[in-house]
Design an enzyme around this catalytic site. Structure first.
Site, mmCIF file in Angstrom:
data_model
loop_
_atom_site.group_PDB
_atom_site.id
_atom_site.type_symbol
_atom_site.label_atom_id
_atom_site.label_comp_id
_atom_site.label_asym_id
_atom_site.label_seq_id
_atom_site.Cartn_x
_atom_site.Cartn_y
_atom_site.Cartn_z
ATOM 1 N N ASP A 10 0.865 -1.179 0.000
ATOM 2 C CA ASP A 10 0.000 0.000 0.000
ATOM 3 C C ASP A 10 0.899 1.225 0.000
ATOM 4 O O ASP A 10 2.100 1.131 0.259
ATOM 5 C CB ASP A 10 -0.901 -0.003 1.256
ATOM 6 N N SER A 11 0.289 2.386 -0.248
ATOM 7 C CA SER A 11 1.033 3.636 -0.180
ATOM 8 C C SER A 11 1.450 3.931 1.258
ATOM 9 O O SER A 11 2.133 4.931 1.488
ATOM 10 C CB SER A 11 0.160 4.778 -0.689
ATOM 11 N N CYS A 73 -4.457 -1.271 -2.035
ATOM 12 C CA CYS A 73 -4.569 0.170 -2.247
ATOM 13 C C CYS A 73 -5.500 0.373 -3.439
ATOM 14 O O CYS A 73 -5.220 -0.114 -4.538
ATOM 15 C CB CYS A 73 -3.179 0.729 -2.533
ATOM 16 N N THR A 75 -6.076 3.100 -5.024
ATOM 17 C CA THR A 75 -5.463 4.001 -5.999
ATOM 18 C C THR A 75 -4.487 3.237 -6.897
ATOM 19 O O THR A 75 -4.472 3.436 -8.120
ATOM 20 C CB THR A 75 -4.711 5.135 -5.255
ATOM 21 N N GLU A 151 -1.581 8.817 8.170
ATOM 22 C CA GLU A 151 -0.153 8.455 8.147
ATOM 23 C C GLU A 151 0.606 9.054 9.343
ATOM 24 O O GLU A 151 1.695 8.611 9.672
ATOM 25 C CB GLU A 151 0.502 8.914 6.837
ATOM 26 N N CYS A 183 -10.845 3.668 -0.013
ATOM 27 C CA CYS A 183 -9.409 3.819 0.251
ATOM 28 C C CYS A 183 -9.109 2.964 1.474
ATOM 29 O O CYS A 183 -9.865 3.002 2.458
ATOM 30 C CB CYS A 183 -9.087 5.286 0.522
ATOM 31 N N HIS A 185 -7.012 3.188 3.742
ATOM 32 C CA HIS A 185 -6.706 3.890 4.996
ATOM 33 C C HIS A 185 -7.992 4.173 5.792
ATOM 34 O O HIS A 185 -7.962 4.287 7.015
ATOM 35 C CB HIS A 185 -6.034 5.243 4.716
HETATM 36 N N1 DGL Z 1 -4.587 3.287 0.784
HETATM 37 C C1 DGL Z 1 -4.580 3.999 -0.451
HETATM 38 C C2 DGL Z 1 -5.861 3.714 -1.230
HETATM 39 O O1 DGL Z 1 -6.481 2.752 -0.991
HETATM 40 C C3 DGL Z 1 -4.348 5.420 -0.134
HETATM 41 C C4 DGL Z 1 -4.066 6.233 -1.321
HETATM 42 C C5 DGL Z 1 -3.138 7.362 -1.107
HETATM 43 O O2 DGL Z 1 -2.000 7.128 -0.723
HETATM 44 O O3 DGL Z 1 -3.561 8.473 -1.418
HETATM 45 O O4 DGL Z 1 -6.252 4.397 -2.119
#
Ligand code: DGL
Length: 262
Positions: A10-11, A73, A75, A151, A183, A185
């Site tokens: 993930d990001s 993720c 995205t 974060e 998302c 998060h």
């Molecule tokens: N967890 C990522 C998602 O599902 C977060 C995206 C981001 O870093 O903006 O989209």
């Protein structure tokens, strides 16, 4: 090969919400989790950059011997999974906003989707929305600013609550009865969201569905780990390990948390 780990990326820390669902369903599997927090948020980046970051994460997980990769993720999934599936041999599981179940259950025929700009702008999201466009109204909202707050571990901070209120009020005015969290998060915001939403508005995320899909794909390719040796879970972050530890504090046993510059 079957004892090889399931790779998850993930990001940042958000994908741990998906990792937890996977682990609940597949406790015997070894796992490697990558939190690319240094590059979060992905949601505001151009598609090519999201793709390059997804390739970098995939290459690292493959170096670590992963037999299957979960793109935890929305995205990265909506912007990169087609490329990943075409260019790598291992199976990939992605995550997309749960529009379909929300559309099927909605009485008001109006649902809200809270997701990143990168997800809402993607062609995969557009094509999924189009399928349901005749039957329901989808109220989209970019969750700008939420990922950076999560974060920093500021899940219960007043500024997070204020931002959420700003995002959901227009959706409530439109009459949504389902809020789709697009998302990975955002599931960490559910306790705050439940305080802000009226009781009739239900929250849906895709975590359990991703875990079930992961199980099905392991079975399909005969990749289940049949070893009796206790499974090992490794976590790598390219930022502060204490933030990752905060989101893993409810784990039954201590996780192996490592800083890695990737
Ligand atoms: N967890 C990522 C998602 O599902 C977060 C995206 C981001 O870093 O903006 O989209």
């Amino acid at each position: 090969m079957n004892t090889g780990p399931i790779g998850v990326f993930d990001s940042g820390v958000g994908g741990t919400s998906i990792w937890k669902e996977i682990k609940k369903l597949l406790p015997n599997e070894n796992t490697v989790y990558l939190a690319d927090s240094k590059n979060a948020p992905y949601g505001q980046k151009p598609q090519n950059e999201i793709l390059q970051l997804s390739i970098k994460n995939t290459d690292l997980l493959l170096e670590k011997g992963c037999k299957l990769i979960v793109v935890a993720c929305n995205t990265a999934t909506t912007n990169a999974i087609d490329f990943l599936r075409k260019n790598y041999q291992v199976p990939f599981i992605g995550i997309e906003p749960a529009i379909k179940p929300a559309a099927l259950k909605s009485n008001s025929k109006t649902i809200g989707v809270l997701a990143t700009k990168g997800t809402l702008a993607s062609s995969l999201f557009h094509s999924t929305s189009e399928i349901h466009a005749n039957a329901i109204k989808i109220v989209e909202q970019e969750g700008i600013g939420l990922v950076p707050l999560i974060e920093q571990g500021k899940v219960h901070a007043a500024e997070t609550r204020d931002l959420l209120e700003k995002f959901i009020n227009p959706m409530l005015e439109e009459g949504i009865d389902y809020l789709v969290l697009g998302c990975t998060h955002y599931p960490y915001l559910i306790p705050v969201l439940q305080e802000l939403l009226p009781e009739h508005v239900k929250i849906i995320d895709s975590g359990e569905a991703v875990a079930r899909r992961t199980k099905a794909v392991l079975e399909k390719y005969d990749l289940n780990n049949l070893s009796d040796i206790r499974a090992k879970d490794q976590f790598y972050t390219n930022a502060d390990t204490s933030i990752l530890a905060y989101f893993l504090k409810d784990m039954r046993r201590a996780a192996e948390l490592n800083y890695l510059d990737f």
